[in-house]
Design a protein around this motif. Structure first.
Motif, PDB file in Angstrom:
ATOM      1  N   ASP A 123       0.821  -1.211   0.000  1.00  0.00           N
ATOM      2  CA  ASP A 123       0.000   0.000   0.000  1.00  0.00           C
ATOM      3  C   ASP A 123       0.858   1.265   0.000  1.00  0.00           C
ATOM      4  O   ASP A 123       0.547   2.238  -0.687  1.00  0.00           O
ATOM      5  CB  ASP A 123      -0.939   0.013   1.205  1.00  0.00           C
ATOM      6  CG  ASP A 123      -2.030  -1.050   1.100  1.00  0.00           C
ATOM      7  OD1 ASP A 123      -2.338  -1.455  -0.037  1.00  0.00           O
ATOM      8  OD2 ASP A 123      -2.543  -1.482   2.133  1.00  0.00           O
ATOM      9  N   LEU A 124       1.935   1.243   0.779  1.00  0.00           N
ATOM     10  CA  LEU A 124       2.829   2.394   0.819  1.00  0.00           C
ATOM     11  C   LEU A 124       3.467   2.623  -0.546  1.00  0.00           C
ATOM     12  O   LEU A 124       3.507   3.750  -1.055  1.00  0.00           O
ATOM     13  CB  LEU A 124       3.917   2.182   1.872  1.00  0.00           C
ATOM     14  CG  LEU A 124       5.001   3.269   1.964  1.00  0.00           C
ATOM     15  CD1 LEU A 124       4.405   4.588   2.422  1.00  0.00           C
ATOM     16  CD2 LEU A 124       6.125   2.844   2.902  1.00  0.00           C
ATOM     17  N   LEU A 125       3.964   1.552  -1.161  1.00  0.00           N
ATOM     18  CA  LEU A 125       4.609   1.674  -2.468  1.00  0.00           C
ATOM     19  C   LEU A 125       3.606   2.101  -3.534  1.00  0.00           C
ATOM     20  O   LEU A 125       3.922   2.902  -4.419  1.00  0.00           O
ATOM     21  CB  LEU A 125       5.270   0.349  -2.846  1.00  0.00           C
ATOM     22  CG  LEU A 125       6.420  -0.099  -1.923  1.00  0.00           C
ATOM     23  CD1 LEU A 125       6.881  -1.505  -2.286  1.00  0.00           C
ATOM     24  CD2 LEU A 125       7.589   0.876  -1.983  1.00  0.00           C
ATOM     25  N   ASP A 126       2.387   1.584  -3.450  1.00  0.00           N
ATOM     26  CA  ASP A 126       1.329   1.957  -4.395  1.00  0.00           C
ATOM     27  C   ASP A 126       1.029   3.444  -4.291  1.00  0.00           C
ATOM     28  O   ASP A 126       0.890   4.138  -5.309  1.00  0.00           O
ATOM     29  CB  ASP A 126       0.077   1.128  -4.101  1.00  0.00           C
ATOM     30  CG  ASP A 126      -1.062   1.435  -5.051  1.00  0.00           C
ATOM     31  OD1 ASP A 126      -0.912   1.173  -6.261  1.00  0.00           O
ATOM     32  OD2 ASP A 126      -2.111   1.929  -4.598  1.00  0.00           O
ATOM     33  N   CYS A 127       0.949   3.955  -3.065  1.00  0.00           N
ATOM     34  CA  CYS A 127       0.703   5.394  -2.867  1.00  0.00           C
ATOM     35  C   CYS A 127       1.840   6.231  -3.438  1.00  0.00           C
ATOM     36  O   CYS A 127       1.610   7.298  -4.019  1.00  0.00           O
ATOM     37  CB  CYS A 127       0.527   5.696  -1.387  1.00  0.00           C
ATOM     38  SG  CYS A 127      -1.041   5.137  -0.699  1.00  0.00           S
ATOM     39  N   LEU A 128       3.067   5.746  -3.276  1.00  0.00           N
ATOM     40  CA  LEU A 128       4.216   6.465  -3.830  1.00  0.00           C
ATOM     41  C   LEU A 128       4.120   6.552  -5.349  1.00  0.00           C
ATOM     42  O   LEU A 128       4.341   7.619  -5.939  1.00  0.00           O
ATOM     43  CB  LEU A 128       5.516   5.765  -3.423  1.00  0.00           C
ATOM     44  CG  LEU A 128       5.984   6.010  -1.981  1.00  0.00           C
ATOM     45  CD1 LEU A 128       7.042   4.989  -1.586  1.00  0.00           C
ATOM     46  CD2 LEU A 128       6.538   7.423  -1.816  1.00  0.00           C
ATOM     47  N   VAL A 129       3.778   5.442  -6.005  1.00  0.00           N
ATOM     48  CA  VAL A 129       3.640   5.452  -7.467  1.00  0.00           C
ATOM     49  C   VAL A 129       2.578   6.461  -7.888  1.00  0.00           C
ATOM     50  O   VAL A 129       2.792   7.271  -8.809  1.00  0.00           O
ATOM     51  CB  VAL A 129       3.278   4.045  -8.009  1.00  0.00           C
ATOM     52  CG1 VAL A 129       2.951   4.114  -9.493  1.00  0.00           C
ATOM     53  CG2 VAL A 129       4.426   3.068  -7.783  1.00  0.00           C
ATOM     54  N   LEU A 130       1.430   6.445  -7.225  1.00  0.00           N
ATOM     55  CA  LEU A 130       0.343   7.354  -7.590  1.00  0.00           C
ATOM     56  C   LEU A 130       0.735   8.813  -7.385  1.00  0.00           C
ATOM     57  O   LEU A 130       0.436   9.671  -8.224  1.00  0.00           O
ATOM     58  CB  LEU A 130      -0.908   7.022  -6.763  1.00  0.00           C
ATOM     59  CG  LEU A 130      -1.580   5.686  -7.103  1.00  0.00           C
ATOM     60  CD1 LEU A 130      -2.688   5.386  -6.103  1.00  0.00           C
ATOM     61  CD2 LEU A 130      -2.131   5.696  -8.528  1.00  0.00           C
ATOM     62  N   ASP A 131       1.416   9.093  -6.279  1.00  0.00           N
ATOM     63  CA  ASP A 131       1.845  10.473  -6.025  1.00  0.00           C
ATOM     64  C   ASP A 131       2.878  10.923  -7.055  1.00  0.00           C
ATOM     65  O   ASP A 131       2.829  12.064  -7.538  1.00  0.00           O
ATOM     66  CB  ASP A 131       2.413  10.607  -4.613  1.00  0.00           C
ATOM     67  CG  ASP A 131       1.329  10.736  -3.564  1.00  0.00           C
ATOM     68  OD1 ASP A 131       0.330  11.435  -3.829  1.00  0.00           O
ATOM     69  OD2 ASP A 131       1.454  10.144  -2.490  1.00  0.00           O
ATOM     70  N   PHE A 132       3.817  10.053  -7.383  1.00  0.00           N
ATOM     71  CA  PHE A 132       4.817  10.425  -8.383  1.00  0.00           C
ATOM     72  C   PHE A 132       4.190  10.604  -9.766  1.00  0.00           C
ATOM     73  O   PHE A 132       4.621  11.455 -10.547  1.00  0.00           O
ATOM     74  CB  PHE A 132       5.935   9.382  -8.436  1.00  0.00           C
ATOM     75  CG  PHE A 132       6.854   9.435  -7.231  1.00  0.00           C
ATOM     76  CD1 PHE A 132       7.215  10.642  -6.659  1.00  0.00           C
ATOM     77  CD2 PHE A 132       7.362   8.271  -6.670  1.00  0.00           C
ATOM     78  CE1 PHE A 132       8.053  10.708  -5.556  1.00  0.00           C
ATOM     79  CE2 PHE A 132       8.207   8.317  -5.565  1.00  0.00           C
ATOM     80  CZ  PHE A 132       8.558   9.542  -5.008  1.00  0.00           C
TER      81      PHE A 132
END
Length: 202
Positions: A123-132
């Motif tokens: 979930d953390l990595l997924d949020c990072l991808v979306l924010d980037f």
């Protein structure tokens, strides 16, 4: 039985010790559970929880300077941040569109992951991808996606495609025919192309 005190420093370990001393012959499952739990008790976990609550409060209130000051104080006191600490800060940055700061935060998260100080979390990595993606940091998108692939973490390419097409569908297409692109523009075009190819966008 021993008197219970309501001191803030009174912990689960203290309770377990009292029960153990007062009822040494008891086969209580509660006693067994408390004694076992006490063996794993780490006072630092409680402090981490308290700091995380403060960081979460400031992030929800969009008071990032206070959140970061709390995080700095946490590190100064040698209290190790956990996954929730970084999730709270990430959400705070994201709510304010602070994508450059998220890029810096990703660097710290990576170091913590490499040293095993926090666990890999999809979930953390997924949020990072979306924010980037939202911030147009495509080199970071590919970096996190590569990390996910290396650790066999599912990447929702369909979701990432939809975000890209909504926000960046025609990004840099007009620059493709220019011959005087700057080095930075050329690099960003290359990053966008790499993402489009990875995500299956024609």
């Amino acid at each position: 039985m021993a008197e219970f005190h309501t001191s803030p420093s009174f912990t689960l370990k203290d309770i377990a010790n009292i029960l153990k001393d007062e009822m040494p012959q008891t086969k209580s499952s509660l006693l067994s559970s408390l004694v076992e739990e006490a063996g794993h008790y780490d006072p630092g976990d409680h402090l981490t929880f308290q700091f995380n609550n403060s960081i979460l409060f400031f992030c929800k209130a969009k008071m990032m300077e206070d959140a970061l000051s709390t995080y700095k104080r946490m590190r100064e006191q040698s209290i190790r941040p956990n996954l929730h600490t970084f999730c709270h800060i990430l959400c705070g940055y994201s709510s304010l569109g602070m994508y450059r700061e998220i890029s810096i935060l990703w660097g710290e998260i990576k170091r913590r992951l490499e040293y095993g100080e926090i666990s890999v979390d999809r979930d953390l990595l997924d949020c990072l991808v979306l924010d980037f993606l939202k911030g147009g940091y495509f080199s970071r998108v590919m970096e996190v996606a590569s990390y996910m692939s290396t650790h066999n973490i599912y990447c929702d390419k369909w979701k990432y495609r939809q975000v890209f097409l909504k926000l960046h569908k025609n990004l840099y297409r007009n620059l493709n025919s220019l011959h005087d692109k700057t080095e930075a523009q050329s690099k960003r075009i290359e990053d966008v192309r790499a993402f489009r190819s990875w995500a299956g966008i024609k």
